[in-house]
Write an enzyme that holds these catalytic residues in place. Structure first.
Site, PDB file in Angstrom:
ATOM      1  N   ASN A 146       3.699  -1.765  -0.186  1.00 30.97           N
ATOM      2  CA  ASN A 146       3.576  -1.791  -1.656  1.00 30.97           C
ATOM      3  C   ASN A 146       4.237  -0.583  -2.316  1.00 30.97           C
ATOM      4  O   ASN A 146       4.798  -0.708  -3.395  1.00 30.97           O
ATOM      5  CB  ASN A 146       2.103  -1.876  -2.071  1.00 30.97           C
ATOM      6  CG  ASN A 146       1.959  -2.448  -3.472  1.00 30.97           C
ATOM      7  OD1 ASN A 146       2.716  -3.345  -3.864  1.00 30.97           O
ATOM      8  ND2 ASN A 146       1.032  -1.928  -4.234  1.00 30.97           N
ATOM      9  N   SER A 191       3.193  13.085  -6.765  1.00 27.50           N
ATOM     10  CA  SER A 191       1.864  13.691  -6.786  1.00 27.50           C
ATOM     11  C   SER A 191       1.906  15.086  -6.191  1.00 27.50           C
ATOM     12  O   SER A 191       2.728  15.370  -5.296  1.00 27.50           O
ATOM     13  CB  SER A 191       0.929  12.803  -5.959  1.00 27.50           C
ATOM     14  OG  SER A 191      -0.273  13.481  -5.686  1.00 27.50           O
ATOM     15  N   TYR A 236      -0.957   7.286   2.123  1.00 32.13           N
ATOM     16  CA  TYR A 236      -0.682   7.311   0.680  1.00 32.13           C
ATOM     17  C   TYR A 236       0.202   8.512   0.330  1.00 32.13           C
ATOM     18  O   TYR A 236       1.247   8.372  -0.316  1.00 32.13           O
ATOM     19  CB  TYR A 236      -1.978   7.361  -0.137  1.00 32.13           C
ATOM     20  CG  TYR A 236      -1.721   7.701  -1.599  1.00 32.13           C
ATOM     21  CD1 TYR A 236      -1.167   6.761  -2.458  1.00 32.13           C
ATOM     22  CD2 TYR A 236      -1.969   8.992  -2.099  1.00 32.13           C
ATOM     23  CE1 TYR A 236      -0.877   7.085  -3.785  1.00 32.13           C
ATOM     24  CE2 TYR A 236      -1.691   9.320  -3.416  1.00 32.13           C
ATOM     25  CZ  TYR A 236      -1.147   8.367  -4.258  1.00 32.13           C
ATOM     26  OH  TYR A 236      -0.857   8.687  -5.567  1.00 32.13           O
ATOM     27  N   LYS A 248       4.447   9.016  -1.096  1.00 27.85           N
ATOM     28  CA  LYS A 248       5.020   9.818  -2.191  1.00 27.85           C
ATOM     29  C   LYS A 248       6.153  10.693  -1.658  1.00 27.85           C
ATOM     30  O   LYS A 248       7.191  10.841  -2.281  1.00 27.85           O
ATOM     31  CB  LYS A 248       3.928  10.658  -2.868  1.00 27.85           C
ATOM     32  CG  LYS A 248       2.871   9.823  -3.580  1.00 27.85           C
ATOM     33  CD  LYS A 248       3.472   8.968  -4.681  1.00 27.85           C
ATOM     34  CE  LYS A 248       2.493   8.003  -5.294  1.00 27.85           C
ATOM     35  NZ  LYS A 248       3.107   6.985  -6.155  1.00 27.85           N
TER      36      LYS A 248
HETATM   37  N1  LIG Z   1      -4.343   8.669 -10.960  1.00 24.63           N
HETATM   38  C1  LIG Z   1      -4.043   9.692 -10.198  1.00 24.63           C
HETATM   39  O1  LIG Z   1      -4.899  10.543  -9.898  1.00 24.63           O
HETATM   40  C2  LIG Z   1      -2.632   9.879  -9.692  1.00 24.63           C
HETATM   41  C3  LIG Z   1      -2.238  11.146  -9.196  1.00 24.63           C
HETATM   42  C4  LIG Z   1      -0.933  11.296  -8.713  1.00 24.63           C
HETATM   43  C5  LIG Z   1      -0.056  10.219  -8.707  1.00 24.63           C
HETATM   44  N2  LIG Z   1      -0.483   9.004  -9.168  1.00 24.63           N
HETATM   45  C6  LIG Z   1       0.463   7.877  -9.135  1.00 24.63           C
HETATM   46  O2  LIG Z   1       0.677   7.424 -10.456  1.00 24.63           O
HETATM   47  C7  LIG Z   1       0.903   6.013 -10.470  1.00 24.63           C
HETATM   48  C8  LIG Z   1      -0.045   5.370 -11.458  1.00 24.63           C
HETATM   49  O3  LIG Z   1      -1.384   5.699 -11.108  1.00 24.63           O
HETATM   50  P1  LIG Z   1      -2.619   5.115 -11.911  1.00 24.63           P
HETATM   51  O4  LIG Z   1      -3.734   6.069 -11.732  1.00 24.63           O
HETATM   52  O5  LIG Z   1      -2.201   4.711 -13.272  1.00 24.63           O
HETATM   53  O6  LIG Z   1      -2.924   3.831 -11.025  1.00 24.63           O
HETATM   54  P2  LIG Z   1      -3.390   2.357 -11.458  1.00 24.63           P
HETATM   55  O7  LIG Z   1      -3.845   1.673 -10.231  1.00 24.63           O
HETATM   56  O8  LIG Z   1      -4.330   2.442 -12.614  1.00 24.63           O
HETATM   57  O9  LIG Z   1      -2.026   1.719 -11.970  1.00 24.63           O
HETATM   58  C9  LIG Z   1      -1.094   1.126 -11.111  1.00 24.63           C
HETATM   59  C10 LIG Z   1      -0.742  -0.243 -11.667  1.00 24.63           C
HETATM   60  O10 LIG Z   1       0.242  -0.839 -10.827  1.00 24.63           O
HETATM   61  C11 LIG Z   1      -0.085  -2.189 -10.606  1.00 24.63           C
HETATM   62  N3  LIG Z   1       0.517  -2.568  -9.318  1.00 24.63           N
HETATM   63  C12 LIG Z   1       0.197  -2.109  -8.083  1.00 24.63           C
HETATM   64  N4  LIG Z   1       0.965  -2.722  -7.151  1.00 24.63           N
HETATM   65  C13 LIG Z   1       1.802  -3.572  -7.819  1.00 24.63           C
HETATM   66  C14 LIG Z   1       2.821  -4.477  -7.424  1.00 24.63           C
HETATM   67  N5  LIG Z   1       3.135  -4.690  -6.129  1.00 24.63           N
HETATM   68  N6  LIG Z   1       3.473  -5.188  -8.376  1.00 24.63           N
HETATM   69  C15 LIG Z   1       3.177  -5.025  -9.687  1.00 24.63           C
HETATM   70  N7  LIG Z   1       2.211  -4.191 -10.120  1.00 24.63           N
HETATM   71  C16 LIG Z   1       1.529  -3.472  -9.198  1.00 24.63           C
HETATM   72  C17 LIG Z   1      -1.615  -2.248 -10.633  1.00 24.63           C
HETATM   73  O11 LIG Z   1      -2.110  -3.517 -10.985  1.00 24.63           O
HETATM   74  C18 LIG Z   1      -1.941  -1.193 -11.706  1.00 24.63           C
HETATM   75  O12 LIG Z   1      -2.034  -1.779 -12.995  1.00 24.63           O
HETATM   76  C19 LIG Z   1       0.744   5.561  -9.030  1.00 24.63           C
HETATM   77  O13 LIG Z   1       2.033   5.507  -8.452  1.00 24.63           O
HETATM   78  C20 LIG Z   1      -0.076   6.661  -8.400  1.00 24.63           C
HETATM   79  O14 LIG Z   1       0.150   6.762  -7.028  1.00 24.63           O
HETATM   80  C21 LIG Z   1      -1.732   8.822  -9.671  1.00 24.63           C
END
Ligand SMILES: NC(=O)c1ccc[n+]([C@@H]2O[C@H](COP(=O)([O-])OP(=O)(O)OC[C@H]3O[C@@H](n4cnc5c(N)ncnc54)[C@H](O)[C@@H]3O)[C@@H](O)[C@H]2O)c1
Length: 341
Positions: A101, A126, A151, A155
Site C-alpha cells: 500500500n 515522517s 511502516y 517512509k
Molecule cells: N498522523 C500522523 O501522526 C503522521 C505522522 C507522520 C506521517 N504521516 C503520514 O501522513 C499521511 C497521512 O496521514 P493521516 O494521519 O492523515 O492518515 P489517514 O489514515 O487519516 O489518511 C490517509 C488516507 O488515505 C486513504 N488511503 C489509504 N490507502 C489508500 C489507497 N490504497 N488508495 C486510496 N486511498 C488510500 C485512507 O482512506 C485515508 O483517508 C500518511 O502517509 C502517513 O503515513 C502521518
C-alpha cells in the site's frame, strides 16, 4: 488555478490540506478509497470552504485505475500524496500489506507523473526516519537510522524511490515533508482526526478517555531521562501542517526549489512530554484525565523534536498555533463527533 491531486484527501492531514488548498484557490481532486476515512469528510470540507472538491473513490493499488485517472485528468500540475497505511503495530504483523500500500501506490503514481510535461510532488514522510537522533533538535541532515518497523521503512524507502526518480526525470520536482506529531482539528469542528478502533496516537486517546470511551490513558514509562520522566515529542497543529503543504507546493510550482528533490522537517521546534500534553488538555478542557503510569513500551524513543530553521528560512513557513490551541480544537472535535453518534 492549477489542478492538484490530493491522495488520501479525506484522511486526517489530507482533509485539512484540501481546505487550505481550496482557500488559496487551487482546483482540488481527491482520490481516497475510504479505507481509513468516511465520505462525510467531503461534506465537512465543502462546509468550511464553500466549494466541493472533485472526489474519486479509487484504491491506488489498482494500477489500471491509476492510469485511467491520469488519462482523464491529464492537466494535473501537482500531487500531494498522503494515502498510506500508518499503524506501526499493524505494519509489524502485516509487513507486505504496508509495502504494497505505501510503496506500490507510490511507484504507480510516479510512473504516471513521469509521463507529464512537468509535475510537482509532495510526499508525506515522517520524523520516524531519524529514529532516536543523536542530537536534538533534529535537523534535516541528521542521519536516517535503521527503521524500527515496516511502516517506518516504507517512509525511508519512499524517500529513496522519489530521490532516485527525480535524478532521472527532469520534468519532476519533489519535496518530502517529515512530519513530527500532528494533532488537533479544524477550529470549525467540521473536520478532525477520526481513528477507527482504539486510537494509536496520544491525543485522540486522551480525548476519548475524557469522553468516557476509554477507561484510562496508559502513560508508558516515567523513568526516561527527561524532566518529568515521560517521553518527549514535537506536537504540531494539523492546520499549521496543512498550510506547510500549500507553501511547499507553491515553491515547486513557482520553481523556487533549490534542487529537484528536497526534504523539510515540519514541527514546532518545541518538545512536550506526555504529562505536559495531559496537563495542556486538562487546562483547556477543565476536565480531569484518568491516567496511570505503566511500564515502558518497546520501541519508544525517548525524545524527538524538530530543528525548524530550514523550514522557517528556506520554505518560509512557521507554526502559528500552540499546543493549547491543538488540545482545545481536538476536544471540541471529539465532543462534536460523539454528540452526532
Ligand atoms: N498522523 C500522523 O501522526 C503522521 C505522522 C507522520 C506521517 N504521516 C503520514 O501522513 C499521511 C497521512 O496521514 P493521516 O494521519 O492523515 O492518515 P489517514 O489514515 O487519516 O489518511 C490517509 C488516507 O488515505 C486513504 N488511503 C489509504 N490507502 C489508500 C489507497 N490504497 N488508495 C486510496 N486511498 C488510500 C485512507 O482512506 C485515508 O483517508 C500518511 O502517509 C502517513 O503515513 C502521518
Amino acid at each position: 488555478m492549477d489542478k492538484i491531486l490530493v491522495t488520501g484527501g479525506l484522511g486526517f492531514i489530507g482533509s485539512h490540506t484540501v481546505v487550505e488548498l481550496q482557500n488559496k484557490g487551487y482546483d482540488v481532486v481527491i482520490i481516497d478509497d475510504l479505507s481509513n476515512s468516511t465520505i462525510k469528510v467531503l461534506d465537512g470540507i465543502t462546509a468550511i470552504t464553500g466549494k466541493a472538491p472533485l472526489f474519486e473513490k479509487l484504491d491506488l493499488k489498482d494500477r489500471s485505475g491509476v492510469e485511467a485517472f491520469f488519462k482523464t485528468h491529464n492537466d494535473i500540475k501537482g500531487v500531494i500524496h498522503f494515502a498510506a497505511s500508518k499503524a506501526v503495530g499493524e505494519s509489524v504483523k502485516e509487513p507486505l500489506l504496508y509495502y504494497e500500500n505505501n510503496i506500490g501506490t507510490l511507484v504507480y503514481i510516479l510512473k504516471e507523473l513521469q509521463k507529464l510535461p512537468s509535475a510537482s510532488f509532495i510526499f508525506s514522510s515522517s520524523c520516524t526516519v531519524y529514529g532516536q537522533a543523536d542530537e536534538l533538535p533534529i535537523t534535516e541532515s541528521a542521519p536516517v537510522k535503521q527503521a524500527e518497523s515496516p511502516y517506518g521503512n516504507t517512509k525511508q524507502i519512499g524517500e529513496e524511490i522519489i530521490s532516485d526518480t527525480c535524478k532521472v526525470s527532469p520534468n519532476l520536482k519533489a519535496i518530502a515533508l517529515r512530519y513530527f506529531n500532528p494533532v488537533g482539528a479544524h477550529e470549525s469542528t467540521m473536520i478532525g482526526e477520526l481513528p477507527i478502533g482504539v486510537p494509536q496516537n496520544l491525543v485522540p486517546f486522551i480525548t476519548q478517555t475524557a469522553m468516557g470511551l476509554r477507561k484510562e490513558l496508559s502513560v508508558f514509562g516515567d523513568d526516561y531521562p527527561t524532566d518529568d520522566g515521560t517521553c518527549i515529542r514535537d506536537y504540531i497543529h494539523v492546520v499549521d501542517l496543512a498550510k506547510a503543504h500549500v507553501i511547499a507546493l507553491g515553491r515547486l510550482l513557482q520553481d523556487k526549489n533549490k534542487s529537484n528533490y528536497e526534504t523539510f522537517n515540519l514541527g514546532t521546534g518545541k518538545g512536550s512530554s506526555v504529562l505536559e500534553v495531559v496537563q495542556a488538555f486538562e487546562r483547556v478542557s477543565g476536565e480531569k484525565l484518568n491516567y496511570k503510569i505503566v511500564d515502558r513500551r518497546e520501541g519508544d524513543i525517548i525524545s524527538a523534536y524538530a530543528d525548524t530553521n530550514k523550514a522557517n528560512d528556506d520554505l518560509g513557513w512557521k507554526t502559528e498555533l500552540s499546543l493549547d490551541d491543538a488540545m482545545r480544537s481536538a476536544w471540541a472535535w471529539e465532543q462534536k463527533v460523539r454528540a452526532e453518534e
